[in-house]
Write a protein that holds these residues in place. Sequence first.
Motif, PDB file in Angstrom:
ATOM      1  N   VAL A  18       0.815  -1.207   0.314  1.00 43.26           N
ATOM      2  CA  VAL A  18       0.133  -0.014   0.246  1.00 43.26           C
ATOM      3  C   VAL A  18       1.060   1.271   0.446  1.00 43.26           C
ATOM      4  CG1 VAL A  18      -1.615   1.380   1.333  1.00 43.26           C
ATOM      5  CG2 VAL A  18      -1.627  -1.135   1.267  1.00 43.26           C
ATOM      6  N   GLU A  19       0.549   2.273  -0.850  1.00 46.18           N
ATOM      7  CA  GLU A  19       1.600   3.490  -0.792  1.00 46.18           C
ATOM      8  C   GLU A  19       1.186   4.187   0.029  1.00 46.18           C
ATOM      9  OE1 GLU A  19       1.767   7.095  -3.878  1.00 46.18           O
ATOM     10  OE2 GLU A  19       1.787   4.886  -4.624  1.00 46.18           O
ATOM     11  N   PRO A  20       1.951   4.624   0.761  1.00 42.76           N
ATOM     12  CA  PRO A  20       1.523   5.371   2.024  1.00 42.76           C
ATOM     13  C   PRO A  20       1.051   6.448   2.086  1.00 42.76           C
ATOM     14  CG  PRO A  20       3.695   5.324   1.707  1.00 42.76           C
ATOM     15  CD  PRO A  20       3.256   4.550   0.646  1.00 42.76           C
ATOM     16  N   GLY A  21      -0.212   6.718   2.988  1.00 46.83           N
ATOM     17  CA  GLY A  21      -1.115   7.555   2.972  1.00 46.83           C
ATOM     18  C   GLY A  21      -2.198   7.720   1.994  1.00 46.83           C
ATOM     19  N   ALA A  22      -2.135   6.074   0.988  1.00 48.41           N
ATOM     20  CA  ALA A  22      -2.793   6.533  -0.167  1.00 48.41           C
ATOM     21  C   ALA A  22      -4.695   6.444  -0.156  1.00 48.41           C
ATOM     22  CB  ALA A  22      -2.960   5.249  -0.972  1.00 48.41           C
ATOM     23  N   ALA A  23      -4.685   5.231   0.904  1.00 51.42           N
ATOM     24  CA  ALA A  23      -5.883   4.963   1.642  1.00 51.42           C
ATOM     25  C   ALA A  23      -6.882   6.161   2.350  1.00 51.42           C
ATOM     26  CB  ALA A  23      -5.896   4.270   2.646  1.00 51.42           C
ATOM     27  N   ALA A  24      -6.584   7.480   2.863  1.00 53.63           N
ATOM     28  CA  ALA A  24      -6.895   8.331   3.013  1.00 53.63           C
ATOM     29  C   ALA A  24      -7.735   9.367   2.200  1.00 53.63           C
ATOM     30  CB  ALA A  24      -5.359   9.531   4.078  1.00 53.63           C
ATOM     31  N   GLY A  25      -8.673  10.012   2.191  1.00 52.44           N
ATOM     32  CA  GLY A  25      -8.942  10.817   1.152  1.00 52.44           C
ATOM     33  C   GLY A  25      -9.036  10.016  -0.081  1.00 52.44           C
ATOM     34  N   LEU A  46      -6.968  -5.264 -11.476  1.00 51.25           N
ATOM     35  CA  LEU A  46      -6.905  -4.233 -11.272  1.00 51.25           C
ATOM     36  C   LEU A  46      -7.432  -4.245  -9.871  1.00 51.25           C
ATOM     37  CD1 LEU A  46      -6.710  -1.258 -12.139  1.00 51.25           C
ATOM     38  CD2 LEU A  46      -8.641  -1.643 -13.026  1.00 51.25           C
ATOM     39  N   VAL A  47      -8.702  -4.840  -9.450  1.00 53.64           N
ATOM     40  CA  VAL A  47      -9.157  -4.948  -8.028  1.00 53.64           C
ATOM     41  C   VAL A  47      -8.282  -4.846  -6.909  1.00 53.64           C
ATOM     42  CG1 VAL A  47     -11.032  -5.792  -6.671  1.00 53.64           C
ATOM     43  CG2 VAL A  47     -12.136  -5.349  -9.272  1.00 53.64           C
ATOM     44  N   ARG A  48      -7.220  -6.359  -6.737  1.00 55.99           N
ATOM     45  CA  ARG A  48      -6.801  -6.844  -6.232  1.00 55.99           C
ATOM     46  C   ARG A  48      -6.047  -5.176  -6.345  1.00 55.99           C
ATOM     47  NH1 ARG A  48      -6.246 -11.410  -8.845  1.00 55.99           N
ATOM     48  NH2 ARG A  48      -4.572 -11.180  -9.761  1.00 55.99           N
ATOM     49  N   ALA A  49      -5.302  -4.621  -7.162  1.00 56.74           N
ATOM     50  CA  ALA A  49      -3.910  -3.805  -7.420  1.00 56.74           C
ATOM     51  C   ALA A  49      -4.810  -2.752  -6.303  1.00 56.74           C
ATOM     52  CB  ALA A  49      -3.864  -3.771  -8.479  1.00 56.74           C
ATOM     53  N   LEU A  50      -5.826  -2.404  -6.340  1.00 56.13           N
ATOM     54  CA  LEU A  50      -6.542  -0.713  -6.277  1.00 56.13           C
ATOM     55  C   LEU A  50      -6.723  -1.149  -4.524  1.00 56.13           C
ATOM     56  CD1 LEU A  50      -9.660  -0.232  -8.845  1.00 56.13           C
ATOM     57  CD2 LEU A  50      -7.270   1.060  -7.802  1.00 56.13           C
ATOM     58  N   GLU A  51      -7.162  -2.580  -3.653  1.00 56.72           N
ATOM     59  CA  GLU A  51      -6.668  -2.967  -2.488  1.00 56.72           C
ATOM     60  C   GLU A  51      -5.682  -2.565  -2.145  1.00 56.72           C
ATOM     61  OE1 GLU A  51     -11.164  -5.718  -2.632  1.00 56.72           O
ATOM     62  OE2 GLU A  51      -9.208  -6.342  -3.214  1.00 56.72           O
ATOM     63  N   GLY A  52      -4.985  -3.588  -2.812  1.00 57.23           N
ATOM     64  CA  GLY A  52      -4.102  -3.708  -2.442  1.00 57.23           C
ATOM     65  C   GLY A  52      -2.813  -2.526  -2.463  1.00 57.23           C
ATOM     66  N   ARG A  53      -3.262  -2.048  -3.540  1.00 54.52           N
ATOM     67  CA  ARG A  53      -1.279  -0.740  -2.960  1.00 54.52           C
ATOM     68  C   ARG A  53      -2.093   0.681  -2.792  1.00 54.52           C
ATOM     69  NH1 ARG A  53       0.629   2.388  -8.180  1.00 54.52           N
ATOM     70  NH2 ARG A  53       2.640   3.453  -7.714  1.00 54.52           N
ATOM     71  N   LEU A  54      -3.548   1.012  -3.147  1.00 58.27           N
ATOM     72  CA  LEU A  54      -4.154   2.310  -2.438  1.00 58.27           C
ATOM     73  C   LEU A  54      -4.634   2.227  -1.518  1.00 58.27           C
ATOM     74  CD1 LEU A  54      -4.972   3.860  -5.793  1.00 58.27           C
ATOM     75  CD2 LEU A  54      -2.616   3.789  -4.832  1.00 58.27           C
ATOM     76  N   GLY A  55      -5.048   1.222  -1.347  1.00 58.01           N
ATOM     77  CA  GLY A  55      -5.992   1.280  -0.093  1.00 58.01           C
ATOM     78  C   GLY A  55      -7.320   1.097  -0.428  1.00 58.01           C
ATOM     79  N   TYR A  56      -8.353   0.807  -1.266  1.00 65.64           N
ATOM     80  CA  TYR A  56      -9.192   0.913  -1.647  1.00 65.64           C
ATOM     81  C   TYR A  56     -10.253  -0.286  -0.698  1.00 65.64           C
ATOM     82  CZ  TYR A  56      -9.768   4.512  -4.720  1.00 65.64           C
ATOM     83  OH  TYR A  56      -9.861   6.180  -5.594  1.00 65.64           O
ATOM     84  N   ARG A  57     -11.518  -0.072  -0.267  1.00 68.93           N
ATOM     85  CA  ARG A  57     -12.045  -1.401   0.226  1.00 68.93           C
ATOM     86  C   ARG A  57     -13.689  -1.405  -0.644  1.00 68.93           C
ATOM     87  NH1 ARG A  57      -8.333  -2.231   1.712  1.00 68.93           N
ATOM     88  NH2 ARG A  57      -6.782  -2.200   3.755  1.00 68.93           N
ATOM     89  N   GLN A  58     -13.693  -2.516  -0.769  1.00 68.74           N
ATOM     90  CA  GLN A  58     -14.651  -3.163  -1.485  1.00 68.74           C
ATOM     91  C   GLN A  58     -16.340  -2.400  -0.622  1.00 68.74           C
ATOM     92  OE1 GLN A  58     -16.414  -4.737  -4.179  1.00 68.74           O
ATOM     93  NE2 GLN A  58     -14.562  -5.584  -5.335  1.00 68.74           N
TER      94      GLN A  58
END
Length: 426
Positions: free
Chosen positions: A26-33, A142-154
């Motif tokens: 997960v990229e640092p701070g990516a999940a925020a905002g 792509l779904v796994r990457a958005l969740e794993g790298r950027l911290g997106y949540r279904q």
Amino acid sequence: MATASSQLLLPVLLLAFARPFFAGSVEPGAAAGLHPVVLLPGYSCSQLDAQLTDEFDHSSAPSCGGAHWEKRWFRLWQNHTALQEDPALVPCYAELLRLVYDPVAGDYRNVPGVETRAVAFGTTRGFGTGDPATKNICMEKLVRALEGRLGYRQGENLFGAPYDFRYAPAPPGQASRVFAGFLSTLRALVEQASEMNGDSPVILVTHSLGGLNANFFLRRSPSAWRRRYVKHFVMASTGAGGSVPLLQLGGSSTATDLLSFANTRWTFASVFSPLPSPIVFGHAPLVVTRAKNYSACDIPEYLKANGFSDDEAARYVTRVLPVTLDFGAPAVPTTCINGVGVPTAEKLMYWDGDFGAKPEAVYGDGDGAINIASMLALDTLIGADPAQDYFKSLLIHNTSHVGVISDDYAVKRLVNEVLEANRAID
């Protein structure tokens, strides 16, 4: 018009310097905002359920008989497991997938007695092929990457919009009840996703046919609604002018392929949507025979030469062509990502006029499915439109149509574009 520095005339050749892709980092701070993301998959990637009613004529598909089929929802597309276990079900499933055109209503519908629905709308759980051998062609990576790298949540800031890929948009004055219903639910999903995330506008991410559908959706949405609810449109593996390889309309049916069995796919409203556009391909010969050549302007005549009826050719002219010709700027910030460097048929030769035979082909550049001419037309039909404030196009070398959402480095670039869209200042 502000245009990104990476343009179609200066393709970005990215593959040579690819670094390893770590989907779990997960990229640092990516999940925020994060702005919410809504995904639209490509053709055949949305799962469909079906159930039969008393109106269904079992004599049209004897293999659909018995109590097993009565009054319950079951997986129609793709039920890979059921068909592997019992290939005798193929005629039934093909019949249930077929569409019919109702001339009274002026619209397509299911076979009488068949009800269908897209699976798990609002989530990405309805994406997939059902076949483990092709698991990466429908945005799973792509779904796994958005969740794993950027911290997106279904269900929180990551949503999916599966749709019945058999249906297609229609121009004003033409009925398209099922597709219009999908657009209404997509609009509600975008609004809900935004409201769940502090009224942040949404990033739409699409693949292949999903991009054509999203472009249609945006162009027919009020400008105030677009400004309020759409942050960015990321369109992968979608050209502006269709595809020459899809002019291979012939070929015999097979015993196991649902879409080709009894020519099922040719009943779909969407089947001609990605054919070459006259705006992009003009009068250049795309199909060559000894007796006659066919260009993008000759598609109605070409359809009839392939055995389609006069009515079917006329519906192409009245329903499909106006939508094709209306492709243009969605008037929201847009990034297009396409693969290039893959041999792609740009001319088909049927010397003896036998359209059921395999043609000889002249190959040019593209992603194996979409010609580079269709990709370059994005720069004109979207990027040059005064209504388009921001447009960026990336061409990824040696990457196929499906590779844009399945090759590690291409997925990384796609995720980076989502991250950049999050960081962009309105």
